[in-house]
Scaffold this motif. Structure first.
Motif, PDB file in Angstrom:
ATOM      1  N   LEU A   1      47.991  10.568  24.986  1.00 36.12           N
ATOM      2  CA  LEU A   1      46.712  11.105  24.537  1.00 36.12           C
ATOM      3  C   LEU A   1      45.949  11.731  25.703  1.00 36.12           C
ATOM      4  O   LEU A   1      46.222  11.449  26.870  1.00 36.12           O
TER       5      LEU A   1
ATOM      6  N   LYS B   1      41.037  16.799  22.817  1.00 36.65           N
ATOM      7  CA  LYS B   1      41.354  16.879  21.381  1.00 36.65           C
ATOM      8  C   LYS B   1      42.820  17.191  21.107  1.00 36.65           C
ATOM      9  O   LYS B   1      43.164  17.827  20.108  1.00 36.65           O
TER      10      LYS B   1
ATOM     11  N   TYR C   1      44.329  16.704  17.486  1.00 44.07           N
ATOM     12  CA  TYR C   1      43.845  15.507  16.815  1.00 44.07           C
ATOM     13  C   TYR C   1      43.306  15.849  15.431  1.00 44.07           C
ATOM     14  O   TYR C   1      42.807  16.950  15.188  1.00 44.07           O
TER      15      TYR C   1
ATOM     16  N   LEU D   1      38.808  12.123  14.483  1.00 41.32           N
ATOM     17  CA  LEU D   1      38.906  11.456  15.781  1.00 41.32           C
ATOM     18  C   LEU D   1      37.958  12.117  16.778  1.00 41.32           C
ATOM     19  O   LEU D   1      37.969  13.342  16.929  1.00 41.32           O
TER      20      LEU D   1
ATOM     21  N   GLY E   1      40.398  10.440  22.549  1.00 37.15           N
ATOM     22  CA  GLY E   1      41.637   9.672  22.653  1.00 37.15           C
ATOM     23  C   GLY E   1      41.460   8.556  23.662  1.00 37.15           C
ATOM     24  O   GLY E   1      41.028   8.798  24.790  1.00 37.15           O
TER      25      GLY E   1
ATOM     26  N   ASP F   1      39.855   5.279  19.534  1.00 43.02           N
ATOM     27  CA  ASP F   1      39.059   6.409  20.032  1.00 43.02           C
ATOM     28  C   ASP F   1      37.731   5.965  20.637  1.00 43.02           C
ATOM     29  O   ASP F   1      36.803   6.767  20.770  1.00 43.02           O
TER      30      ASP F   1
ATOM     31  N   SER G   1      48.925  14.673  13.798  1.00 46.66           N
ATOM     32  CA  SER G   1      47.627  15.318  13.634  1.00 46.66           C
ATOM     33  C   SER G   1      46.902  14.866  12.375  1.00 46.66           C
ATOM     34  O   SER G   1      45.798  15.320  12.103  1.00 46.66           O
TER      35      SER G   1
END
Length: 340
Positions: free
Chosen positions: A187, A192, A210, A214, A217, A231, A245
């Motif tokens: 991540l 993003k 993402y 979210l 990450g 998150d 995704s």
């Protein structure tokens, strides 16, 4: 005189109505505040004060884009932890009063206290700002954060010399990572998107954006079927590795007395998710079905040996057999512990 009297009467009734509205909202507010620390459990009924009930024709609760008239802590409506809701009171005079409140929902069972014994210690490169940490055999896969120095690397447990190291662009702040078959997923904090690498070479294979729900990450692990992502909120998100995704489902995390957010590095082992809590010397054992905290591992003594109390926090969980292997951001040591 009659017109003046009528106007005065209307003003008086309006003043009385406003006063009553204020008293009712104060009564509801006092009740909600008194319940915040105590919290609720799923199935509990909200004991709305009688004066509020007597003043109301109907009461509903709004949460996000949902609304409920059944004043019960329903798991299909509320989540564990904090729920920022709005009470909608339709008065018998036809007005609608609204009041925001926080409803805390806690797990019913008390989490067990997990005990541990230090079995071994290994060196760790104190320059590494650990964000993701996995152990595959004797090989450590580590995600190293910070803008301008983010990378994914491997090294042998007991050594600090990288076997392979793949750097990210300067604008990337690496976060959690996990192994899925012959790939490694990683991540990023605020970019993003995530990265997918070949496990054996750490060659970048692809990127993925993402899901819009979210924010950032943080942590990442794999339960053998789904990716589990944090998150920084109270939630854990479940993703299909074939389409990371898209969030498949979400759970929130809480114990019997406390809701948790800032869930950081994650590890799945034997049916449980283990999670660091940022800036706390604890690891939570979490039921991935419902988000209930089933155990708490207090590592205060180890943290005191390795952290200065700044950003060099506990953040790294892996397993070597049934022993847990832990480290932290900029720690000089890795600890292998037996947990019970």
């Amino acid at each position: 005189m009659k017109k003046i009297f009528f106007t005065s009467a209307v003003a008086f009734l309006f003043l009385v109505s406003c006063t009553n509205d204020k008293d009712i909202l104060n009564s509801l507010n006092d009740y909600n505040i008194s319940q915040q620390s105590k919290g609720y459990h799923f199935g509990d009924k909200l004991q709305i004060p009688q004066d509020v009930l007597d003043y109301s024709e109907a009461i509903t609760i709004s949460y996000g884009d949902k609304e409920i008239s059944n004043l019960t802590i329903d798991p299909t409506f509320f989540t564990l932890g904090e729920n920022d809701v709005t009470f909608n009171i339709k008065t018998k005079s036809g007005e609608v009063l609204q009041q925001d409140a926080t409803i805390n929902v806690f797990a019913k069972a008390k989490p067990r206290s997990i005990t541990y014994t230090v079995i071994n210690q290994y060196p760790h490169d104190a320059n590494n700002f650990v964000q993701g940490f996995q152990l595959d055999g004797n090989t450590v896969y580590e995600s190293d954060g910070q803008n301008g120095q983010s990378r994914i690397l491997t090294y042998n447990l007991g050594s600090t010399t990288p076997i392979i190291s793949t750097s990210q662009p300067e604008d990337i702040f690496s976060e959690g990572s996990t192994i899925v078959g012959d790939k490694v997923y990683q991540l990023t904090w605020k970019n993003k998107k995530g990265f997918i690498y070949d496990k054996s070479s750490l060659k970048l294979l692809s990127e993925f954006p993402y899901d819009n729900i979210l924010g950032e990450g943080w942590g990442l692990t794999y339960d053998g079927k789904e990716l589990i992502l944090s998150d920084g909120t109270k939630n854990l998100y479940f993703l299909n590795p074939e389409n990371p995704s898209k969030v498949l489902r979400t759970i929130a995390v809480a114990s019997n007395t406390e809701g948790y957010d800032q869930l950081n590095e994650l590890e799945y082992h034997n049916g449980s998710v283990y999670a660091n809590v940022w800036h706390k010397p604890i690891i939570l054992q979490i039921n991935p079905t419902n988000g209930e905290v089933t155990g708490i591992l207090d590592l205060t003594n180890i943290v005191k040996q390795s952290s200065t109390g700044g950003e060099d926090v506990l953040n790294g969980i892996a397993f070597k057999g049934d022993n847990m292997v832990i480290t932290g951001k900029n720690w000089s040591r890795i600890y292998e512990i037996s947990i019970k």
